[in-house]
Design a protein around this motif. Structure first.
Motif, short mmCIF file in Angstrom:
data_model
loop_
_atom_site.label_atom_id
_atom_site.label_comp_id
_atom_site.label_asym_id
_atom_site.label_seq_id
_atom_site.Cartn_x
_atom_site.Cartn_y
_atom_site.Cartn_z
N VAL A 11 113.48 -2.24 126.78
CA VAL A 11 112.46 -2.74 127.71
C VAL A 11 113.12 -2.85 129.07
O VAL A 11 114.11 -3.57 129.23
N ARG A 12 112.58 -2.15 130.06
CA ARG A 12 113.15 -2.19 131.41
C ARG A 12 112.44 -3.27 132.21
O ARG A 12 111.23 -3.26 132.34
N VAL A 13 113.24 -4.20 132.74
CA VAL A 13 112.72 -5.25 133.60
C VAL A 13 113.32 -5.01 134.99
O VAL A 13 114.03 -5.82 135.53
N ALA A 14 113.07 -3.81 135.50
CA ALA A 14 113.61 -3.40 136.79
C ALA A 14 112.75 -2.23 137.29
O ALA A 14 112.05 -1.61 136.50
N PRO A 15 112.83 -1.93 138.58
CA PRO A 15 112.10 -0.77 139.08
C PRO A 15 112.56 0.51 138.38
O PRO A 15 113.75 0.68 138.10
N LEU A 16 111.64 1.41 138.08
CA LEU A 16 111.97 2.63 137.36
C LEU A 16 112.87 3.56 138.14
O LEU A 16 113.66 4.30 137.56
N ASP A 17 112.77 3.54 139.48
CA ASP A 17 113.57 4.46 140.29
C ASP A 17 114.99 3.96 140.52
O ASP A 17 115.82 4.69 141.04
N ASP A 18 115.29 2.74 140.13
CA ASP A 18 116.63 2.17 140.34
C ASP A 18 117.12 1.55 139.03
O ASP A 18 116.84 0.39 138.75
#
Length: 93
Positions: A11-18
């Motif tokens: 689960v990504r809890v960050a902007p997708l591009d960074d």
């Protein structure tokens, strides 16, 4: 069954591009990984959360073969108390 051979979920809890430098790995339940996750959420540090379902795929790289594990760049930290202290220092809280 949760114990069935199932790959870890990310689960990504960050902007997708960074992509974030911080990754927290724990089982797909509340427990020792909850305090570090709450610190990450409270401080707004971008992170990936990897949920394991009891398959043991983490054992080769996790110190002592146990979770939670935090990756912060090249640094690998185990033990929930040490992870919480590291994140508190990183966020200056």
């Amino acid at each position: 069954s949760l114990a069935a051979q199932r790959p870890p979920s990310v689960v990504r809890v960050a902007p997708l591009d960074d992509p974030p430098d911080v990754t927290l790995e724990y089982f797909a339940l509340r427990g020792l990984g909850e305090l570090p996750r709450l610190i990450l959420e409270l401080t707004g540090i971008p992170y990936d959360s990897v949920y394991h379902f009891g398959t043991g795929v983490y054992k080769p790289y996790a110190p002592f073969g146990q979770l939670p594990v935090l990756r912060d760049g090249p640094l690998l930290i185990c033990e929930s108390g040490a992870i919480a202290r590291h994140l508190a220092r990183k966020a200056c809280i």
